[in-house]
Scaffold this motif. Structure first.
Motif, PDB file in Angstrom:
ATOM      1  N   GLN A 138      36.438 -11.451  -4.754  1.00 36.30           N
ATOM      2  CA  GLN A 138      37.241  -9.948  -4.427  1.00 36.30           C
ATOM      3  C   GLN A 138      38.546 -10.193  -3.879  1.00 36.30           C
ATOM      4  O   GLN A 138      39.589  -9.334  -4.368  1.00 36.30           O
ATOM      5  CB  GLN A 138      36.461  -9.034  -3.836  1.00 36.30           C
ATOM      6  CG  GLN A 138      35.278  -8.784  -4.152  1.00 36.30           C
ATOM      7  CD  GLN A 138      34.473  -7.493  -3.176  1.00 36.30           C
ATOM      8  OE1 GLN A 138      35.072  -6.509  -2.862  1.00 36.30           O
ATOM      9  NE2 GLN A 138      33.277  -8.107  -2.921  1.00 36.30           N
ATOM     10  N   HIS A 177      26.294 -21.969 -10.673  1.00 33.75           N
ATOM     11  CA  HIS A 177      25.180 -22.147  -9.887  1.00 33.75           C
ATOM     12  C   HIS A 177      24.918 -20.818  -9.223  1.00 33.75           C
ATOM     13  O   HIS A 177      25.488 -20.140  -7.986  1.00 33.75           O
ATOM     14  CB  HIS A 177      25.239 -23.296  -8.727  1.00 33.75           C
ATOM     15  CG  HIS A 177      25.280 -24.481  -9.525  1.00 33.75           C
ATOM     16  ND1 HIS A 177      26.046 -24.970 -10.063  1.00 33.75           N
ATOM     17  CD2 HIS A 177      24.262 -25.593  -9.251  1.00 33.75           C
ATOM     18  CE1 HIS A 177      25.662 -26.007 -10.607  1.00 33.75           C
ATOM     19  NE2 HIS A 177      24.744 -26.675 -10.034  1.00 33.75           N
ATOM     20  N   HIS A 219      30.619  -9.228 -10.295  1.00 27.89           N
ATOM     21  CA  HIS A 219      29.889 -10.477  -9.469  1.00 27.89           C
ATOM     22  C   HIS A 219      29.399  -9.599  -8.339  1.00 27.89           C
ATOM     23  O   HIS A 219      28.471 -10.450  -7.404  1.00 27.89           O
ATOM     24  CB  HIS A 219      30.800 -11.595  -9.374  1.00 27.89           C
ATOM     25  CG  HIS A 219      31.694 -11.450  -8.521  1.00 27.89           C
ATOM     26  ND1 HIS A 219      31.836 -11.255  -7.243  1.00 27.89           N
ATOM     27  CD2 HIS A 219      33.226 -11.775  -8.827  1.00 27.89           C
ATOM     28  CE1 HIS A 219      33.143 -11.072  -6.841  1.00 27.89           C
ATOM     29  NE2 HIS A 219      34.098 -11.317  -7.904  1.00 27.89           N
ATOM     30  N   PHE A 276      30.248  -7.653   7.150  1.00 27.13           N
ATOM     31  CA  PHE A 276      31.466  -8.176   7.866  1.00 27.13           C
ATOM     32  C   PHE A 276      31.350  -8.722   9.362  1.00 27.13           C
ATOM     33  O   PHE A 276      32.364  -8.859  10.036  1.00 27.13           O
ATOM     34  CB  PHE A 276      32.785  -7.328   7.730  1.00 27.13           C
ATOM     35  CG  PHE A 276      33.106  -6.917   6.278  1.00 27.13           C
ATOM     36  CD1 PHE A 276      33.819  -7.629   5.525  1.00 27.13           C
ATOM     37  CD2 PHE A 276      32.415  -5.815   5.648  1.00 27.13           C
ATOM     38  CE1 PHE A 276      34.177  -7.078   4.125  1.00 27.13           C
ATOM     39  CE2 PHE A 276      32.736  -5.503   4.593  1.00 27.13           C
ATOM     40  CZ  PHE A 276      33.461  -6.330   3.790  1.00 27.13           C
TER      41      PHE A 276
END
Ligand code: FAD
Length: 551
Positions: free
Chosen positions: A44, A173, A255, A516
């Motif tokens: 991102q 992967h 994703h 985070f």
């Protein structure tokens, strides 16, 4: 059984890159796994605006902003509003993070060649009392080169590790399992996905062409949040915000699917604060989408009139750019999933910034000439493109025509033309009034006392109905999913904790996957620019701690 590496990092976003760089530079052998193809490396952060939260920086001081660690901590606490027993580690992480932001963060990045735009932005202005939510001063520092400019040095460090034979990059992967040997997690299993030429940001296929099993003494989960998976967003939607909106735009690529969090949980990791999320209320449909339901967030200046779906002004202090979560809370109570900005051409020219690297080619391309061009008459190119092609924009000379077109756009017929005219005219009368009871007008005057705002961010107060400032513009604003504020609970060494509070042996977490840091360093709200820095800080911490633990 032999180990394939000292450590395995899951996720090649900013947090994973930071962790991998630290491990490699400590002499460790690392395998970095990502489900996406190589062209998507950086996750991102590549798409991000590159806004970073610094405290008492040279950029702030040059603009006469007086900031301090103490003020930043006051703001953090007022914004996070930690109120749960599970906020123990998040709060400890917040203390460390504010120390970092007020201490070595800027110098550390500067040494890696990262530079910053000289005008500091003022995000999440709050509007409550001194101990309430919001930034007391501007702290949003834009990376010169935006997101890609921040990813660059970390990718460089990782690739240097590849060149030295310490890092192995394995794309396509997809991790689906974590397994233990003698109590410690040391095995990562998953699917090898078919090679993909999908461009960065677009969905790549999930066709599996094989499986893999890799072993290492340490595993770092840096797989991002859940914002691209609307099913998970809905499932975790906090009760206090009512029913999730029917329509949501996606502020992140596909994703960001959150599935790895379930894998880490199945292995024994504890996820906390799942119901804390950071979604935006100023989302517009991207007329030129890269990913599905692609929405762009407007980073607004404070002058636009903010109306609910029925045309009523949002209550004080829910002005543009003041309180994202408070605004979301209010919107969810209106029973409609969208709101409106009503503004003038003069306001859009100065006050609309679109979040995202691709929406700011001048800053992303590090072009001084093009950045200076923003001061010229007219809306910035990407904003003009939305005005020309965007599905959410209505432009008219008169309030009556504007109301008609707003109703046509939604098909809801909720805007009464006379009432809209009345709201605008009443606000315009307060603009003429040198005292004014309208706190939004007071806030605009206050903002313009800050040089940065006066120069490039806040339009001189004017009447919306002044023909010289027109035409009038209405922008339909949608809810846009973005960040997960909760995640895997971690201690200050980024070790993932289990239900009983003990570390899950061998497993660390960083970035959005770890809320985070700690499982929710932001509490309920963010001061903004804290996410990228959170990835760097928690990624660095995880990489260093894992390297140390390897002995
Ligand atoms: C448009 C936009 C603007 C933004 N602007 C700002 C800003 O100005 N300031 C700020 O602070 N923040 C900003 N952000 C937020 C910030 O960019 C993100 O929160 C941050 O980059 C997340 O990084 P991450 O490494 O934790 O996760 P990600 O970047 O999501 O990376 C995770 C990686 O893990 C991989 N992965 C996931 N699951 C698996 C699996 N099972 N197996 C293998 N790989 C897996 C993914 O493919 C991905 O590459 C913005 C975000 C966007 C999208």
């Amino acid at each position: 059984m032999a180990y394939d590496a000292d450590a395995i990092v899951i996720g090649g976003g900013l947090a994973g890159l930071a962790a991998t760089a630290e491990l490699a530079e400590a002499g460790r052998r690392v395998i970095l796994l990502d489900q996406e193809p190589e062209q998507a490396l950086g996750g991102q952060a590549h798409w991000s605006f590159g806004g970073l939260f610094f405290v008492d920086s040279p950029e702030q001081r040059r603009l006469r902003i007086r900031d301090s660690h103490r003020l930043a901590w006051q703001d953090w606490l007022g914004t996070a509003a930690f109120d749960r027993p599970e906020d123990h580690w998040p709060r400890r992480w917040a203390e460390s993070y504010v120390d970092f932001a007020a201490g070595e963060k800027r110098a550390w990045l500067h040494r890696m060649g990262v530079r910053f735009f000289p005008v500091v932005g003022w995000a999440e202005r709050g509007g409550y009392d001194a101990n309430g939510h919001g930034n007391s001063v501007p702290r949003f520092h834009i990376t010169w080169g935006t997101g890609p400019g921040l990813v660059e040095p970390f990718e460089r460090r990782v690739r240097a590790g590849v060149a030295r034979g310490r890092v192995e990059l394995r794309f396509r992967h997809r991790v689906t399992g974590l397994k233990r040997t003698a109590g410690a997690v040391d095995t990562v299993t998953g699917e090898v996905l078919a090679p993909s030429t999908a461009q960065r940001g677009t969905a790549s296929s999930r066709e599996a062409v094989g499986t893999f099993e890799l072993r290492a003494q340490a595993v770092i989960v840096a797989s991002g949040g859940i914002g691209g998976n609307h099913e998970l967003v809905r499932a975790n939607w906090p009760e206090r915000l009512g029913t999730p909106p029917e329509k949501m735009l996606s502020g992140v690529p596909a994703h960001v699917d959150g599935l790895m969090l379930g894998v880490a949980e199945d292995a024994g990791g504890r996820i906390i604060n799942r119901d804390r999320m950071w979604h935006y209320t100023e989302g517009i449909e991207n007329w030129n989408p890269i990913w599905a339901r692609h929405g762009i967030r407007i980073l607004p200046g404070p002058s636009s009139l903010w109306l609910d779906a029925t045309g009523r002004r949002l209550p004080v202090p829910l002005f543009p750019g003041f309180d994202t979560l408070g605004t979301l809370d209010h919107i969810m109570r209106t029973g409609h999933g969208y709101t409106w900005f009503v503004l003038s051409r003069k306001i859009i020219e100065k006050e609309f910034t679109l979040s995202g690297s691709e929406q700011n080619p001048d800053l992303t391309g590090r072009s001084v000439r093009d950045v200076l061009g923003r001061a010229r008459h007219g809306a910035p190119g990407p904003v003009q493109a939305f005005m020309d092609h965007g599905a959410d924009f209505v432009i008219e000379r008169e309030p009556a025509a504007l109301a008609r077109r707003m109703n046509e756009l939604t098909g809801d017929d909720l805007i009464d033309a006379d009432a809209l005219h009345g709201e605008i005219a009443a606000r315009d009368r307060e603009i003429r009034n040198p005292y004014t009871k309208d706190l939004q007008v007071t806030a605009v005057h206050g903002a313009r006392r800050y040089l940065g705002d006066r120069l490039i961010r806040v339009a001189a107060p004017h009447r919306l109905l002044d023909p010289a400032a027109g035409p009038l513009i209405a922008v339909r604003l949608n809810i846009l999913t973005r960040k997960s504020l909760g995640g895997l609970e971690t201690d200050l060494s980024a070790r993932v904790l289990t239900e009983d509070g003990s570390p899950l042996p061998g497993v660390y977490a960083a970035g959005e996957a770890a809320g985070f840091g700690g499982g929710g360093v932001h509490g309920y709200r963010s001061l903004e620019g804290t996410f990228l820095g959170g990835c760097l800080f928690s990624g660095r911490t995880a990489g260093r701690a894992a390297a140390r633990a390897l002995g």
